[in-house]
Scaffold this motif. Structure first.
Motif, PDB file in Angstrom:
ATOM      1  N   GLU A  19       0.826  -1.208   0.000  1.00 29.46           N
ATOM      2  CA  GLU A  19       0.000   0.000   0.000  1.00 29.46           C
ATOM      3  C   GLU A  19       0.865   1.265   0.000  1.00 29.46           C
ATOM      4  O   GLU A  19       1.849   1.345   0.735  1.00 29.46           O
ATOM      5  CB  GLU A  19      -0.901   0.020   1.237  1.00 29.46           C
ATOM      6  N   LEU A  20       0.480   2.216  -0.835  1.00 26.64           N
ATOM      7  CA  LEU A  20       1.047   3.562  -0.839  1.00 26.64           C
ATOM      8  C   LEU A  20      -0.123   4.543  -0.852  1.00 26.64           C
ATOM      9  O   LEU A  20      -1.225   4.190  -1.291  1.00 26.64           O
ATOM     10  CB  LEU A  20       1.926   3.794  -2.078  1.00 26.64           C
ATOM     11  N   PRO A  21       0.101   5.771  -0.424  1.00 24.37           N
ATOM     12  CA  PRO A  21      -0.978   6.765  -0.484  1.00 24.37           C
ATOM     13  C   PRO A  21      -1.409   7.008  -1.936  1.00 24.37           C
ATOM     14  O   PRO A  21      -0.582   6.965  -2.856  1.00 24.37           O
ATOM     15  CB  PRO A  21      -0.344   8.029   0.101  1.00 24.37           C
ATOM     16  N   ASP A  22      -2.703   7.270  -2.128  1.00 23.39           N
ATOM     17  CA  ASP A  22      -3.195   7.622  -3.459  1.00 23.39           C
ATOM     18  C   ASP A  22      -2.534   8.922  -3.906  1.00 23.39           C
ATOM     19  O   ASP A  22      -2.461   9.883  -3.132  1.00 23.39           O
ATOM     20  CB  ASP A  22      -4.709   7.839  -3.451  1.00 23.39           C
ATOM     21  N   PRO A  23      -2.062   8.979  -5.158  1.00 27.35           N
ATOM     22  CA  PRO A  23      -1.491  10.227  -5.664  1.00 27.35           C
ATOM     23  C   PRO A  23      -2.598  11.208  -6.048  1.00 27.35           C
ATOM     24  O   PRO A  23      -3.739  10.805  -6.300  1.00 27.35           O
ATOM     25  CB  PRO A  23      -0.713   9.774  -6.904  1.00 27.35           C
ATOM     26  N   SER A  24      -2.271  12.478  -6.067  1.00 28.04           N
ATOM     27  CA  SER A  24      -3.189  13.531  -6.510  1.00 28.04           C
ATOM     28  C   SER A  24      -2.554  14.248  -7.684  1.00 28.04           C
ATOM     29  O   SER A  24      -1.370  14.592  -7.629  1.00 28.04           O
ATOM     30  CB  SER A  24      -3.446  14.543  -5.390  1.00 28.04           C
ATOM     31  N   PRO A  25      -3.323  14.487  -8.744  1.00 31.27           N
ATOM     32  CA  PRO A  25      -2.724  15.130  -9.913  1.00 31.27           C
ATOM     33  C   PRO A  25      -2.384  16.591  -9.654  1.00 31.27           C
ATOM     34  O   PRO A  25      -3.164  17.330  -9.060  1.00 31.27           O
ATOM     35  CB  PRO A  25      -3.815  15.001 -10.982  1.00 31.27           C
ATOM     36  N   GLY A  26      -1.198  16.980 -10.094  1.00 30.56           N
ATOM     37  CA  GLY A  26      -0.794  18.374 -10.040  1.00 30.56           C
ATOM     38  C   GLY A  26      -1.223  19.074 -11.315  1.00 30.56           C
ATOM     39  O   GLY A  26      -1.911  18.501 -12.170  1.00 30.56           O
ATOM     40  N   ALA A  27      -0.814  20.300 -11.465  1.00 30.10           N
ATOM     41  CA  ALA A  27      -1.142  21.063 -12.665  1.00 30.10           C
ATOM     42  C   ALA A  27      -0.624  20.328 -13.900  1.00 30.10           C
ATOM     43  O   ALA A  27       0.514  19.869 -13.935  1.00 30.10           O
ATOM     44  CB  ALA A  27      -0.535  22.457 -12.584  1.00 30.10           C
ATOM     45  N   CYS A 104      -0.320   9.246 -11.633  1.00 25.64           N
ATOM     46  CA  CYS A 104      -0.411  10.619 -12.134  1.00 25.64           C
ATOM     47  C   CYS A 104       0.551  10.749 -13.306  1.00 25.64           C
ATOM     48  O   CYS A 104       1.740  10.460 -13.182  1.00 25.64           O
ATOM     49  CB  CYS A 104      -0.038  11.622 -11.044  1.00 25.64           C
ATOM     50  N   VAL A 105       0.008  11.191 -14.437  1.00 22.38           N
ATOM     51  CA  VAL A 105       0.793  11.278 -15.662  1.00 22.38           C
ATOM     52  C   VAL A 105       0.546  12.641 -16.295  1.00 22.38           C
ATOM     53  O   VAL A 105      -0.606  13.082 -16.400  1.00 22.38           O
ATOM     54  CB  VAL A 105       0.379  10.159 -16.651  1.00 22.38           C
TER      55      VAL A 105
END
Length: 167
Positions: A19-27, A104-105
């Motif tokens: 498990e890793l924290p869910d990523p959040s998309p940046g700009a 996140c891509v």
């Protein structure tokens, strides 16, 4: 989220599945619900530390993915939630890899998945397809009716070059 990641470079025994924290998309980024990811030789070189790379630790391994857009960051104009996408995130250039439930891509690394193409097929040809396209179309500028000699049409990129040349 579940992910395949490393906390230090090394052999395959260094890969942790957890498990890793869910990523959040940046700009400019797209959060993709990963449907499929593939493994390329460069992924093993980056993971093994054989290719110098800026790796944020823990580092999610992998470069290629296909899936569905979950959400988009500020300034994303090419995609919206629900779109099917594929791409090569180029994990190892300061960006996380793709062997996770979410990735996140940057929108510049993604392409729309054609109807009828599975996530597995799209992810499997991502990096090799991009590499072959760069060589055949962008660099060599191969045109219809030309003869193409492929010296070493094996492996992922070579096989893709043969297919593109035939097409």
């Amino acid at each position: 989220m579940k992910a395949a990641y490393i906390e230090e470079t090394g052999g395959p025994e260094k890969i942790i599945f957890g498990e890793l924290p869910d990523p959040s998309p940046g700009a400019g980024e797209v959060l993709v619900q990963v449907g499929a990811a593939s493994v390329n030789p460069i992924d093993t070189y980056v993971r093994g530390g054989m290719v110098p790379a800026e790796l944020p630790m823990p580092f999610v391994v992998g470069s290629d993915l296909a899936g569905t857009v979950a959400t988009v960051g500020e300034g994303v104009t090419r995609f919206q939630p629900g779109d099917r996408v594929w791409g090569a995130n180029q994990g190892g250039h300061g960006r996380q890899g793709t062997s996770a439930e979410l990735a996140c891509v940057g929108q510049e690394w993604l392409h729309s998945t054609p109807k009828g193409v599975s996530d597995e097929d799209a992810a499997a040809v991502a990096l090799v397809g991009i590499t072959a396209h760069i060589g055949m179309v962008l660099r060599a500028k191969v045109q219809e009716g030309e003869t193409v000699f492929v010296n070493g049409g094996s492996g992922g990129v070579g096989s893709m070059v043969v297919q593109m040349a035939k097409a």
